[in-house]
Structure formats: structure tokens, C-alpha cells
Design a protein around this motif. Structure first.
Motif, mmCIF file in Angstrom:
data_model
loop_
_atom_site.group_PDB
_atom_site.id
_atom_site.type_symbol
_atom_site.label_atom_id
_atom_site.label_comp_id
_atom_site.label_asym_id
_atom_site.label_seq_id
_atom_site.Cartn_x
_atom_site.Cartn_y
_atom_site.Cartn_z
ATOM 1 N N PHE A 70 0.860 -1.191 0.000
ATOM 2 C CA PHE A 70 0.000 0.000 0.000
ATOM 3 C C PHE A 70 0.886 1.228 0.000
ATOM 4 O O PHE A 70 2.045 1.192 0.449
ATOM 5 C CB PHE A 70 -0.927 0.014 1.225
ATOM 6 N N GLU A 73 0.186 5.095 1.413
ATOM 7 C CA GLU A 73 -0.785 5.976 2.063
ATOM 8 C C GLU A 73 -0.152 7.346 2.249
ATOM 9 O O GLU A 73 0.984 7.451 2.724
ATOM 10 C CB GLU A 73 -1.212 5.406 3.427
ATOM 11 N N ASN A 96 -3.605 11.323 4.936
ATOM 12 C CA ASN A 96 -4.877 10.608 4.822
ATOM 13 C C ASN A 96 -5.657 10.752 6.128
ATOM 14 O O ASN A 96 -5.090 10.587 7.210
ATOM 15 C CB ASN A 96 -4.614 9.120 4.527
ATOM 16 N N HIS A 122 -10.812 8.296 3.959
ATOM 17 C CA HIS A 122 -9.657 7.395 3.887
ATOM 18 C C HIS A 122 -9.099 7.200 2.477
ATOM 19 O O HIS A 122 -8.278 6.312 2.268
ATOM 20 C CB HIS A 122 -10.041 6.014 4.449
ATOM 21 N N THR A 156 -5.222 6.267 0.357
ATOM 22 C CA THR A 156 -4.427 5.042 0.427
ATOM 23 C C THR A 156 -4.850 4.129 -0.709
ATOM 24 O O THR A 156 -6.029 4.099 -1.078
ATOM 25 C CB THR A 156 -4.555 4.332 1.788
ATOM 26 N N SER A 157 -3.885 3.435 -1.279
ATOM 27 C CA SER A 157 -4.142 2.537 -2.405
ATOM 28 C C SER A 157 -3.101 1.432 -2.367
ATOM 29 O O SER A 157 -2.031 1.602 -1.774
ATOM 30 C CB SER A 157 -4.027 3.273 -3.741
ATOM 31 N N GLU A 172 5.250 6.754 4.603
ATOM 32 C CA GLU A 172 4.320 7.750 4.063
ATOM 33 C C GLU A 172 4.602 8.012 2.576
ATOM 34 O O GLU A 172 5.755 8.029 2.129
ATOM 35 C CB GLU A 172 4.398 9.055 4.856
ATOM 36 N N HIS A 177 -2.608 -3.601 1.811
ATOM 37 C CA HIS A 177 -4.017 -3.666 2.197
ATOM 38 C C HIS A 177 -4.408 -5.115 2.424
ATOM 39 O O HIS A 177 -4.008 -6.001 1.672
ATOM 40 C CB HIS A 177 -4.909 -3.093 1.091
ATOM 41 N N ASN A 203 -4.655 7.792 12.525
ATOM 42 C CA ASN A 203 -4.988 6.383 12.265
ATOM 43 C C ASN A 203 -6.019 5.835 13.246
ATOM 44 O O ASN A 203 -6.061 4.641 13.516
ATOM 45 C CB ASN A 203 -3.717 5.507 12.293
#
Lengths: 187, 433
Positions: free
Chosen positions: B163, B165, B169, B186, B189-190, B265, B368, B415
Motif C-alpha cells: 500500500f 498511504e 490521509n 480514507h 491510500t491505495s 508515508e 491492504h 490512524n
């Protein structure tokens, strides 16, 4: 590849030889990496090596005064940051001292930035936002001087150059600590 | 003042509204024939004349697919050189001025389609000719070198899922329940499969000097984005990536070359990478002093807070969605920058009772992880929450606990546990518990 390298040295970075070398398709030599890439020329490094470190390494020759900086700012920065660097609409550059521990912290060059050299580095690389890297060193030194002066960090008659700028003590120099997470425990 | 990377609440594009989603099949069947006619007519007598003949066609959206009444009775479309999603699918990123958000609430599994991977850039997406692109490595190395994209692709390649992020985020959630949808709360993030060459491989090629402890990574965008990266913690996993989900990187993701620091990050994973300079101290760029530092309540800021800590969010049902009574599979994503997710728990009563969710394999480190939890909705008010634990034993904190330590001004690295409120009428909204 060894043959190639000696050619390179002999040719002092001559472009024709470089092309011939990387196009040669030789197998990577045992124990000496893959033989990929080519030596960077001095000109290549110089063209891109634009960062300025906190010790002042990387600062170019040149100089600028607060007064000259005021003119640069009015002409090239004020349209986005406001006439005095406070009004915006883009990031506020002046003021905010003493607000960091309040409910509404105002983070600016004066209140938050720990190093004066970062200001040269950033303005040179990224500002003006619509024409980045268009300022000459004298203009960057001048506008840096103006922003520092407006924040009450240097006097009106100060001159910024590769020697004086790294010596400027920023008010929030001691305002940072390294990462101390994990700091919050779940249930 | 700093809007940096925040999920600003914005209205969904109106074509995402549920009313527009159902294609009206019978009328489209007619539309097919009319459209064909229109095209033919247009080529013969010109558009204006055709529109004059059939004025009703004017309103037809140009992208709506022609739909036969019975697809088994009409030959289908021919092969195409580069595929597109079905014309009925309308999930889109939600763009702000310098970022766009992934529509997490409409996606399945763990991989984010490249076209929907969130974006964050600091002065636009540059156009870079890969044939002219160079990576320069210099500073504390034995031999300063430049690499072409071709050179980089010839090195031994590595692929992994990870992921990315953005540090910002959920930044809008520090003070209030601000985002209306999971995309807004959210969506920075991917997850993708990334392919490239290990940073360590390339650094070995240039002969890293012993004194080298930090690396400046610089992008070739109009921000000439720069971050200082400490070498020791990233040497095992950092990649110089040229591919995403099997094809070349998307321009928004750094085409033709980006740094990937799994679990760190997004801002540090410099895109459009053109330069690595090895040094023995951080370079103190604007993005690691003025920005991407976490201001604590005492006025002191934390710096070099790279790791994205464990976090999860229920993507369905989530804000803006509508529940129907009966069986509901609660679905969501969990991830941790410190490794694997080992546990996800779900609460449907605002955090009083927590029960384990099922984790979909594969559960990969710094990736993820999809979780699912079967539920019966009986039409009563409910507060849905998820919390995850990672392999270090760290558990995602409540909002209250997070704020007790970090206050409200940190901007980055939020978070906390997300809560969605289900109203009696089945509508779902953002709520802070």
C-alpha cells in the motif's frame, strides 16, 4: 567493460564513446556489478545538484539585500502570498511566533522553519509556483533576506549570501524531535 | 492554514448519485439503433441536420453504452488494443486541487486499479519522455553514475504488493467527523503490485561509501520534490519502480520511475525520480521541516515520522451508503506500515463488543488486507467500527486515545478507529465515537 572504462577515461566523457559503451551489450562482469549505467559527467551533476544543506553546502555565489528582496517579492510573489507575505491566498510566510502550542498554530518561516538554508533551497527549486527555477541566485538571496527580515529574524541592513545565510539562527531551531512512535496504545 | 493532503469534504460528482446508476435498459435498446443511425446520418448530412431530425437524441450522454435487449442475439464488440471498464461502471477518484481520492467504498479485494490510485502532487503531474529520463546517483558513492530507464529495467527485477498511504490521509478527521464517505475520510491510500529494481542493487552498482547514512531523493516535477531518507531502515525493501499492476507506472504515480518505501508515508516515495544523492545527514528539505512534521500539543513537532501505523476502515457499509434490512456483509480494508495485519475486529454497537473478522488471503506485509464480517441488520440504529492489530502487537487506537497523546494539530498520521453510524432508515454517516 574494463576496456570500455579505460576508453571513457581517455575520452574524458566524450559522448560518442559513452553511447558506444552502453550499447555494447556485454554481459555483466563477475564480481563487479552488472555494468549498467554510465559515469555521470560533471556537467550532469552540476545541472541537477541544486540542494542546499543546513551547513550551507550547495549555496551558489551571489548576494541579496532586504530592500532588493522587497522588490522581488512585490513583483514575483505577492500575487499569491499577499503584499506582506501574510494575506495569502497561498501559504502565509510571515508571523505566527508563539502560536505553536496554542489551539490555532500558525506555521510560517518565522514561527516554524528550523533552518534558514531550507528557504533558499525551496524558493530556488519550487517558487514562484507558476515559474519554478526561474529566479537568479541574487534574486533568491534577496527574497530570502526580505522574508527573514519581515519575520524579525535579521536586521534591515543584512545581506544574505553563501556565508551569512547558514549562520542565521531560526527561532524554532529546537522545535523538532525524532519520531517516538508507537506512542498510543490500543485497548 | 495548511490544507496539505487533507481529505477535504467535497460533494460527490452528481453522476455518482444512486439515482443515476441504474441504466434504463429498454430505452437504451432503442438508443443503440438511433445512435447508429445518427452516426450514419451525421456523416452524410452533418450533425446539425441529424439533430434537427431527431432532437430527442440530444440529451443522450455520449458515454452511455448501447445496450441490446438480448446480448445473445447480437454479435458483440470486436477486440480492442487497450481495454476499458464496462461503460456502466462509474467509480471515480474525487479530485481536489493537488490530490485525488480513491473510491474505497466501491472497490473489491486489495488491489487498487491504477486509474483509481489516489494522487498527491505538489505542482502537477509532469510529462516525462522515458527515453530522455535519467536517474543520477551521486554524493557519497564510489562512482557517480546515470542510468537510463533501459539500464534500470536490465537489473534483476523485484515485484511486491504494497500500500501507499499519504501521511495526510484522514487529516480532516482530527477535529470532527468531516468526510461524508470512506473515499473522503480514507481515500488517500491505495495498493498496487509494484515492479522495479531493489535500491540496494543499484547502490551496490555505484559503490556506496561507508559514511553514507542518508539519501536525498529528488523528483523531476515542478516541485522538484525532495525528501531525505535514512538508508539503514529502507535498504532491505526499497524499490526503484517502473511498473504498477503489470504495466508502466501511471503518470500520476511517477512515470517513468518512482521510489517505493513499503509502509512509509507516500510523500517519501518520491515520484518522477531523477536523482539520489548520498550524504551523512538529513538535508532538511521543506517537506521534512515545514511539512510532514507532526506538531504536538506542547508546540514541539516530531520529524521523520515515516511509518504509517496500523489502520483500518469499513468500506461497506460506509458513509453515504444505504442499508437494507437482512444479511449484510461488513467489508473493509486494514493495513500496517510495520508488517502484516494479524487481526481485525468489528463492532456493531459503538465499541462495546468486538468480534473477529475473517481476513482474506493473501495477508501480505505492508499491504491492504481485506476483511469481512457477516451481520444481520434488523433495522435498529448501529455504530459500525473496525480495529486492527499488526504483527508487532500494535493495535489501532481509539480516537480518544490518539487525541489524548497527540492533540488536534498534528495534521499527519491520523490512524484512529473510524465509526459509521447506521440510522433507522438505513442511511449511513460519518460519526465520531
Amino acid at each position: 567493460m574494463i576496456k570500455c572504462r579505460s576508453h571513457l577515461l581517455a575520452a574524458v566523457g566524450g559522448l560518442g564513446v559513452l553511447v558506444a559503451c552502453t550499447g555494447s551489450g556485454e554481459a555483466p562482469q563477475e564480481g563487479s556489478g552488472y555494468g549498467l549505467g554510465r559515469p555521470a559527467t560533471e556537467a550532469q551533476v552540476k545541472a541537477w545538484d541544486i540542494d542546499v544543506s543546513p551547513t550551507g553546502e550547495g549555496l551558489p555565489p551571489g548576494r541579496g539585500t532586504v530592500e532588493e528582496g522587497g522588490k522581488v517579492f512585490a513583483a514575483k510573489c505577492a500575487s499569491c502570498h499577499g503584499p506582506t507575505g501574510v494575506e495569502g491566498p497561498a501559504d502565509r510566510l510571515v508571523g505566527g511566533r508563539g502560536t505553536l502550542a496554542t489551539a490555532k498554530p500558525i506555521k510560517t518561516v518565522g514561527s516554524y522553519w528550523p533552518y534558514s538554508t531550507t528557504l533558499y533551497d525551496y524558493i530556488h527549486r519550487a517558487m514562484p509556483y507558476n515559474t519554478p527555477q526561474s529566479l537568479k541566485p541574487d534574486e533568491v538571496y534577496a527574497v530570502v533576506a526580505w522574508i527573514l527580515h519581515r519575520n524579525g529574524i535579521i536586521p534591515e541592513d543584512a545581506v544574505m549570501d553563501a556565508t551569512t545565510l547558514p549562520g542565521v539562527q531560526m527561532p524554532n531551531r529546537r522545535g523538532f524531535l525524532p519520531d517516538s512512535r508507537p506512542d498510543v496504545k490500543g485497548e | 492554514m495548511k490544507k496539505e493532503g487533507m481529505a477535504e469534504p467535497q460533494r460527490e460528482p452528481s453522476r455518482n448519485s444512486p439515482d443515476n446508476k441504474e441504466p434504463t435498459r429498454s430505452s437504451k435498446g432503442i438508443a443503440l439503433d438511433r445512435r447508429k443511425f445518427l452516426t450514419a446520418a451525421a456523416s452524410l448530412v452533418g450533425m446539425a441536420a441529424a439533430q434537427a431530425v431527431i432532437p430527442s437524441l440530444h440529451a443522450e450522454a455520449p458515454s452511455s453504452p448501447p445496450v441490446p435487449d438480448d446480448p445473445t442475439r447480437v454479435p458483440g464488440a470486436p477486440p480492442t488494443p487497450y481495454g476499458q471498464r464496462a461503460g456502466f461502471e462509474q467509480a471515480t477518484r474525487l479530485p481536489g486541487t493537488s490530490h485525488s481520492l480513491t473510491p474505497l467504498q466501491t472497490l473489491h479485494g486489495i488491489v487498487t486499479p491504477a486509474a483509481l490510485h489516489f494522487e498527491r502532487h505538489h505542482n502537477g503531474v509532469p510529462t516525462i519522455d522515458p527515453a530522455r529520463h535519467r536517474l543520477l546517483i551521486h554524493g557519497l558513492v564510489g562512482r557517480s553514475r546515470t542510468f537510463t530507464m533501459d539500464d534500470l529495467k536490465r537489473f534483476p527485477a523485484v515485484s511486491r504488493l504494497a500500500f501507499i498511504e499519504c501521511a495526510g490521509n484522514s487529516a480532516g478527521e482530527w477535529r470532527e467527523a468531516r468526510g461524508q464517505t470512506a473515499q473522503q475520510t480514507h481515500g488517500l491510500t491505495s495498493t498496487s503490485e509494484w515492479t522495479g529494481v531493489a535500491l540496494a542493487t543499484v547502490l551496490r552498482e555505484v559503490g556506496l561509501k561507508l559514511e553514507a547514512t542518508w539519501m536525498l531523493a529528488e523528483g523531476s516535477d515542478a516541485a522538484a520534490m525532495t525528501r531525505s531518507i535514512p538508508l539503514a531502515p529502507v535498504m532491505d525493501e526499497a524499490l526503484l519502480c517502473y511498473a504498477q499492476n503489470g504495466e508502466a507506472l501511471r503518470p500520476e504515480q511517477g512515470y517513468p520511475l518512482r521510489l517505493l518505501l513499503p509502509g512509509w508515508e507516500g510523500n517519501a516515495c518520491i515520484k518522477w525520480l531523477r536523482r539520489l544523492k548520498l550524504g551523512n545527514a538529513p538535508f532538511m528539505t521543506r517537506e521534512e521541516t515545514s511539512h510532514y512534521t507532526d506538531l504536538m500539543p506542547n508546540g514541539i513537532a516530531r520529524q521523520f515520522t515515516f511509518v504509517m501505523e496500523a489502520k483500518s476502515v469499513i468500506t461497506a457499509p460506509s458513509g453515504g451508503q444505504q442499508l437494507r434490512a437482512g444479511f449484510v456483509e461488513i467489508r473493509g480494508l486494514a493495513w500496517s506500515g510495520r508488517g502484516r495485519v494479524t487481526k481485525v475486529e468489528v463492532s456493531t454497537d459503538g465499541g462495546r463488543i468486538w468480534r473477529g473478522a475473517r481476513l482474506q488471503e493473501p495477508v501480505l506485509p505492508k499491504c491492504h488486507t481485506r476483511f469481512r464480517f457477516p451481520w444481520q441488520w434488523k433495522g435498529r440504529e448501529a455504530i459500525l467500527m473496525s480495529r486492527c492489530t499488526d504483527e508487532t502487537g500494535y493495535m489501532q487506537p481509539s480516537r480518544e486515545d490518539l487525541i489524548a497523546v497527540r492533540g488536534f494539530n498534528s495534521v499527519y498520521h491520523y490512524n484512529a478507529i473510524q465509526s459509521w453510524k447506521v440510522a433507522r432508515d438505513g442511511s449511513v454517516s460519518n460519526d465520531q465515537v
